[in-house]
Design a protein around this motif. Sequence first.
Motif, PDB file in Angstrom:
ATOM      1  N   ILE A 142    -113.221 -55.378  16.256  1.00 14.27           N
ATOM      2  CA  ILE A 142    -112.315 -55.638  17.371  1.00 14.27           C
ATOM      3  C   ILE A 142    -112.773 -54.684  18.469  1.00 14.27           C
ATOM      4  CG2 ILE A 142    -109.839 -55.315  17.791  1.00 14.27           C
ATOM      5  CD1 ILE A 142    -109.026 -55.780  15.114  1.00 14.27           C
ATOM      6  N   ARG A 143    -112.631 -55.405  19.750  1.00 11.38           N
ATOM      7  CA  ARG A 143    -113.326 -54.679  20.989  1.00 11.38           C
ATOM      8  C   ARG A 143    -111.999 -54.174  21.592  1.00 11.38           C
ATOM      9  NH1 ARG A 143    -117.287 -57.612  25.230  1.00 11.38           N
ATOM     10  NH2 ARG A 143    -117.283 -55.888  26.682  1.00 11.38           N
ATOM     11  N   SER A 185    -125.650 -60.280  21.282  1.00 12.09           N
ATOM     12  CA  SER A 185    -124.578 -60.178  20.384  1.00 12.09           C
ATOM     13  C   SER A 185    -123.673 -61.346  20.903  1.00 12.09           C
ATOM     14  CB  SER A 185    -123.644 -58.811  20.711  1.00 12.09           C
ATOM     15  OG  SER A 185    -123.246 -58.663  21.981  1.00 12.09           O
ATOM     16  N   TRP A 186    -122.437 -61.576  19.738  1.00  9.81           N
ATOM     17  CA  TRP A 186    -121.503 -62.813  20.171  1.00  9.81           C
ATOM     18  C   TRP A 186    -120.104 -62.153  20.545  1.00  9.81           C
ATOM     19  CZ3 TRP A 186    -122.846 -67.817  19.501  1.00  9.81           C
ATOM     20  CH2 TRP A 186    -124.068 -68.313  18.876  1.00  9.81           C
ATOM     21  N   HIS A 187    -119.365 -62.838  21.422  1.00 10.29           N
ATOM     22  CA  HIS A 187    -118.192 -62.370  21.770  1.00 10.29           C
ATOM     23  C   HIS A 187    -117.218 -63.750  21.882  1.00 10.29           C
ATOM     24  CE1 HIS A 187    -119.710 -58.504  23.263  1.00 10.29           C
ATOM     25  NE2 HIS A 187    -120.690 -58.866  23.531  1.00 10.29           N
ATOM     26  N   GLY A 188    -115.920 -63.390  21.593  1.00  9.31           N
ATOM     27  CA  GLY A 188    -115.280 -64.377  21.719  1.00  9.31           C
ATOM     28  C   GLY A 188    -113.615 -63.895  21.661  1.00  9.31           C
ATOM     29  N   ARG A 189    -112.726 -64.571  21.759  1.00 11.93           N
ATOM     30  CA  ARG A 189    -111.249 -64.074  21.726  1.00 11.93           C
ATOM     31  C   ARG A 189    -110.475 -65.021  20.823  1.00 11.93           C
ATOM     32  NH1 ARG A 189    -108.624 -61.387  26.164  1.00 11.93           N
ATOM     33  NH2 ARG A 189    -110.799 -62.082  27.404  1.00 11.93           N
ATOM     34  N   ILE A 190    -109.559 -64.192  19.940  1.00 11.53           N
ATOM     35  CA  ILE A 190    -108.904 -64.790  18.812  1.00 11.53           C
ATOM     36  C   ILE A 190    -107.377 -64.496  19.259  1.00 11.53           C
ATOM     37  CG2 ILE A 190    -108.420 -64.852  16.508  1.00 11.53           C
ATOM     38  CD1 ILE A 190    -111.167 -63.840  16.041  1.00 11.53           C
ATOM     39  N   THR A 193     -97.650 -64.176  22.487  1.00 19.06           N
ATOM     40  CA  THR A 193     -98.854 -64.202  21.758  1.00 19.06           C
ATOM     41  C   THR A 193     -99.508 -62.896  21.972  1.00 19.06           C
ATOM     42  OG1 THR A 193    -100.350 -65.182  23.589  1.00 19.06           O
ATOM     43  CG2 THR A 193     -99.576 -66.676  21.901  1.00 19.06           C
ATOM     44  N   THR A 194    -100.676 -62.764  21.212  1.00 19.96           N
ATOM     45  CA  THR A 194    -101.584 -61.341  21.116  1.00 19.96           C
ATOM     46  C   THR A 194    -102.971 -61.880  21.267  1.00 19.96           C
ATOM     47  OG1 THR A 194     -99.953 -59.881  20.084  1.00 19.96           O
ATOM     48  CG2 THR A 194    -102.417 -59.230  19.760  1.00 19.96           C
ATOM     49  N   SER A 195    -103.806 -61.321  22.048  1.00 18.29           N
ATOM     50  CA  SER A 195    -105.269 -61.734  22.055  1.00 18.29           C
ATOM     51  C   SER A 195    -106.179 -60.462  21.626  1.00 18.29           C
ATOM     52  CB  SER A 195    -105.606 -62.036  23.458  1.00 18.29           C
ATOM     53  OG  SER A 195    -106.891 -62.382  23.782  1.00 18.29           O
ATOM     54  N   VAL A 196    -106.810 -60.867  20.713  1.00 21.34           N
ATOM     55  CA  VAL A 196    -107.740 -60.066  20.034  1.00 21.34           C
ATOM     56  C   VAL A 196    -109.537 -60.385  20.393  1.00 21.34           C
ATOM     57  CG1 VAL A 196    -108.817 -59.089  17.870  1.00 21.34           C
ATOM     58  CG2 VAL A 196    -106.391 -59.846  18.030  1.00 21.34           C
ATOM     59  N   THR A 239    -102.873 -54.592  15.881  1.00 24.52           N
ATOM     60  CA  THR A 239    -103.369 -53.575  16.697  1.00 24.52           C
ATOM     61  C   THR A 239    -104.891 -53.258  16.354  1.00 24.52           C
ATOM     62  OG1 THR A 239    -102.666 -52.082  14.735  1.00 24.52           O
ATOM     63  CG2 THR A 239    -100.986 -52.291  16.330  1.00 24.52           C
ATOM     64  N   HIS A 240    -105.474 -52.499  17.183  1.00 22.58           N
ATOM     65  CA  HIS A 240    -106.695 -52.181  16.921  1.00 22.58           C
ATOM     66  C   HIS A 240    -107.107 -51.418  15.879  1.00 22.58           C
ATOM     67  CE1 HIS A 240    -110.742 -50.419  17.972  1.00 22.58           C
ATOM     68  NE2 HIS A 240    -110.877 -51.278  18.962  1.00 22.58           N
ATOM     69  N   GLY A 241    -108.170 -51.842  15.178  1.00 19.59           N
ATOM     70  CA  GLY A 241    -108.664 -51.482  13.874  1.00 19.59           C
ATOM     71  C   GLY A 241    -109.985 -51.167  13.894  1.00 19.59           C
ATOM     72  N   ASP A 242    -110.535 -50.111  13.242  1.00 18.32           N
ATOM     73  CA  ASP A 242    -112.039 -49.744  13.280  1.00 18.32           C
ATOM     74  C   ASP A 242    -112.577 -50.400  12.052  1.00 18.32           C
ATOM     75  OD1 ASP A 242    -111.724 -47.999  15.748  1.00 18.32           O
ATOM     76  OD2 ASP A 242    -111.127 -46.365  14.407  1.00 18.32           O
ATOM     77  N   GLY A 243    -113.961 -50.456  12.287  1.00 24.71           N
ATOM     78  CA  GLY A 243    -114.758 -51.133  11.103  1.00 24.71           C
ATOM     79  C   GLY A 243    -115.110 -52.643  11.251  1.00 24.71           C
TER      80      GLY A 243
END
Length: 291
Positions: A190-191, A229-234, A201-204, A243-247
């Motif tokens: 998650i960026r 690298s690949w980037h996208g929005r979900i 809505t929430t955008s990730v 919420t933001h999560g590491d890993g």
Amino acid sequence: MLPNVIILMHVLVLPLGLCAADLCNWTGSSFAAGLDSRIVLQVRLRCTAGWVRWIYPGQALRVVLEPNVSSARRTTVCIKPSPSFRGASVFIERAGELELLLTDDGRPEQQVVCFRADGPHRPAIYLQSSPQSDGPWSRRTMGFRYELLGNRSAAPTVDHSGLQTSCRPCNDTELLMAVCNSDFVVRGSIRNVSHHPERRTTSVEVTAARVYWQRSRVFEQQVAASGSSWHGRIHTLLQCHVTHGDGEFLFTGSEHFGEAWLGCAPRYKDFLSVYQSAWAARRNSCDFPLD
């Protein structure tokens, strides 16, 4: 007013040949109908996704969706109004009666409305144009995009107000099905997470280390000096409180109107444990490429 429209709809129909159409999309103008405001344009489309663009809208437009036989199991229709959608109402026609789906109150272009299309009759979408103060032939363009959804476990459920997703974590069975049936499956981190209360809505934002597959170009590859690298929005619902999560996560989900919607999203190490246990017990629904 509506009962008269329903009656006229079956006796005054403009042939499709006077407008531009293919199997999926339609563009047309009410100029072809002349000045007879009773005439209802009728359009028949045979795809599971496409768009309708109505220029100089007149009295009404009736769009019948007739997907091919192989897609007959798709029993839910979703429509998304165009940004220029103003001065009209959208109905679903059932057995000769009209049920209101959407008006141009608020910001309809930010809404997605869905309805069930079960039964012996093909789904028909009915647009009724409102009278304009600047005359019946004012320069306006309205329309919508449509999609017919299949009964896949990876797809969000739908109701009268639009797309809905489950906020609870997927169980092991749902996760194994998701990696087989989703429109996209990517491994990444998650960026950024942003919330949009006006759209509910929430955008990730996701940076993906690997895109296993995707139905369209929701995730795009970016090349930099440090590598590619690949980037996208979900997207998901605001009520899910993402919420933001590491890993590293395995993101799965469905695509609707060019947007990715979140399905199952376990941590990648947790997915590996579930998949390897299922593989050993021969309970996996499909083969998944493990790194």
